[in-house]
Write an enzyme that holds these catalytic residues in place. Structure first.
Site, short mmCIF file in Angstrom:
data_model
loop_
_atom_site.label_atom_id
_atom_site.label_comp_id
_atom_site.label_asym_id
_atom_site.label_seq_id
_atom_site.Cartn_x
_atom_site.Cartn_y
_atom_site.Cartn_z
N ASN A 9 0.86 -1.19 0.00
CA ASN A 9 0.00 0.00 0.00
C ASN A 9 0.89 1.24 0.00
O ASN A 9 1.50 1.57 1.01
CB ASN A 9 -0.91 -0.02 1.24
CG ASN A 9 -1.80 1.20 1.33
OD1 ASN A 9 -1.95 1.95 0.36
ND2 ASN A 9 -2.40 1.40 2.49
N TRP A 10 0.96 1.90 -1.15
CA TRP A 10 1.85 3.05 -1.28
C TRP A 10 1.29 4.30 -0.61
O TRP A 10 1.99 5.31 -0.50
CB TRP A 10 2.13 3.34 -2.75
CG TRP A 10 2.88 2.24 -3.45
CD1 TRP A 10 3.37 1.09 -2.89
CD2 TRP A 10 3.22 2.19 -4.84
NE1 TRP A 10 3.99 0.32 -3.85
CE2 TRP A 10 3.92 0.97 -5.05
CE3 TRP A 10 3.02 3.03 -5.93
CZ2 TRP A 10 4.40 0.58 -6.30
CZ3 TRP A 10 3.50 2.65 -7.18
CH2 TRP A 10 4.18 1.45 -7.36
N LYS A 11 0.03 4.26 -0.23
CA LYS A 11 -0.63 5.41 0.41
C LYS A 11 -0.47 6.66 -0.47
O LYS A 11 -0.47 6.54 -1.68
CB LYS A 11 -0.12 5.60 1.84
CG LYS A 11 -0.26 4.30 2.67
CD LYS A 11 0.00 4.49 4.14
CE LYS A 11 -0.17 3.16 4.87
NZ LYS A 11 0.02 3.31 6.33
N HIS A 94 -9.33 0.66 5.29
CA HIS A 94 -8.04 0.87 5.95
C HIS A 94 -8.25 1.78 7.15
O HIS A 94 -9.09 2.68 7.13
CB HIS A 94 -7.04 1.49 4.97
CG HIS A 94 -5.64 1.50 5.48
ND1 HIS A 94 -5.19 2.44 6.38
CD2 HIS A 94 -4.59 0.67 5.23
CE1 HIS A 94 -3.92 2.19 6.67
NE2 HIS A 94 -3.53 1.12 5.99
N GLU A 166 -4.99 -5.36 10.74
CA GLU A 166 -3.99 -4.33 11.00
C GLU A 166 -4.29 -3.66 12.34
O GLU A 166 -5.17 -2.81 12.42
CB GLU A 166 -3.95 -3.30 9.86
CG GLU A 166 -5.32 -2.91 9.29
CD GLU A 166 -5.31 -1.57 8.57
OE1 GLU A 166 -4.27 -1.20 8.04
OE2 GLU A 166 -6.34 -0.89 8.60
N SER A 212 3.56 -2.25 10.25
CA SER A 212 5.03 -2.15 10.33
C SER A 212 5.72 -3.46 9.94
O SER A 212 6.66 -3.90 10.59
CB SER A 212 5.46 -1.69 11.72
OG SER A 212 4.93 -0.41 12.02
N GLY A 233 3.12 -1.28 4.29
CA GLY A 233 3.07 0.15 4.07
C GLY A 233 4.42 0.69 3.63
O GLY A 233 4.85 0.51 2.50
N GLY A 234 5.12 1.35 4.56
CA GLY A 234 6.38 2.03 4.25
C GLY A 234 7.41 1.19 3.52
O GLY A 234 8.10 1.67 2.61
#
Length: 248
Positions: A9-11, A94, A166, A212, A233-234
């Site tokens: 998920n690049w957000k 989300h 999540e 994370s 995510g990141g």
């Protein structure tokens, strides 16, 4: 045997050119992946990424969508349009959408049904806050979300849903649920699906862990019997890191 699914998920990150660069770096690194590989770019980059992934083993997800096919919903994107674009998945519910944009389970239920109406598979997110975890009501919270969000689906549809657990307190914080906590909670989520749709469906549903996830956490997480993948995510913003997770 459930096929693992790793989704990035690049957000709200990466311009169109940056998205294209990341995909071109990623393709050779994950071409032999045993897991299903999914990336979720921003809405403005979707078409570019869909075109760039054609002929590869990478599938594309939208980060959100509206449940109506069209209408006076300024700034929203329809699942009908995403279907035409060639999107395979859509992330729904989300925690950032629930928290910052006040998404309700009622709206999410409509979105899940609309996704299936347009041949797009939902990646449905659920999870608890730190306060809820400390009050020992995690399973009640996630169970309620799943019951409301999947209400009214057929067993065939329910079996295709990807669920992402999540814990909200572990997103972008560097904290993670222990592998045991994640496995236990995902097992409880699977039990909720079983109560709703039966054991056969529950055994088919793939449930990811999100919160994370890093290259150095994924192997132990994927060794747990209930965990079928990760919503990343990141770490999905760097090709080498995401590939290391995909190729766990």
């Amino acid at each position: 045997m459930r096929t693992p699914i790793i989704a990035g998920n690049w957000k709200m990150n990466n311009t169109i050119s940056e998205s294209l660069k990341l995909i071109e770096e990623l393709k050779p690194l994950v071409k032999d992946a045993k897991a299903e590989v999914v990336v979720a770019p921003t809405a403005v980059s979707l078409e570019t990424v869909v075109n760039a992934t054609k002929g590869s083993n990478i599938k594309v997800a939208a980060q959100n969508a509206h449940f109506e096919e069209s209408g006076a919903f300024t700034g929203e994107i329809s699942l009908k349009a995403l279907e035409e674009l060639g999107v395979s998945y859509v992330i729904l519910g989300h925690s950032e959408r629930r928290q910052y944009f006040n998404e309700t389970d009622c709206a999410l239920n409509k979105k899940v049904k609309a996704a299936f109406a347009h041949n797009i598979t939902p990646i449905l997110c659920c999870g608890e806050t730190l306060e809820e975890r400390e009050a020992n009501v995690t399973n009640e919270v996630t169970g309620k979300q799943i019951k409301l969000d999947l209400a009214g689906l057929s067993a065939e549809q329910a079996a295709k849903v990807v669920i992402a657990y999540e814990p909200i307190w572990a997103i972008g914080t560097g904290k993670t649920a222990t592998d045991e906590q994640a496995n236990e909670t995902i097992g409880a989520i699977r039990k909720t699906v079983e109560v709703m749709f039966g054991k056969e469906v529950a055994e088919k549903v793939r449930i990811q862990y999100g919160g994370s996830v890093k290259p150095n956490t994924i192997k132990a997480q994927m060794a747990k019997p209930e965990i079928d993948g990760a919503l990343v995510g990141g770490a999905s913003l760097k090709a080498a890191d995401f590939a290391a997770i995909v190729n766990f």
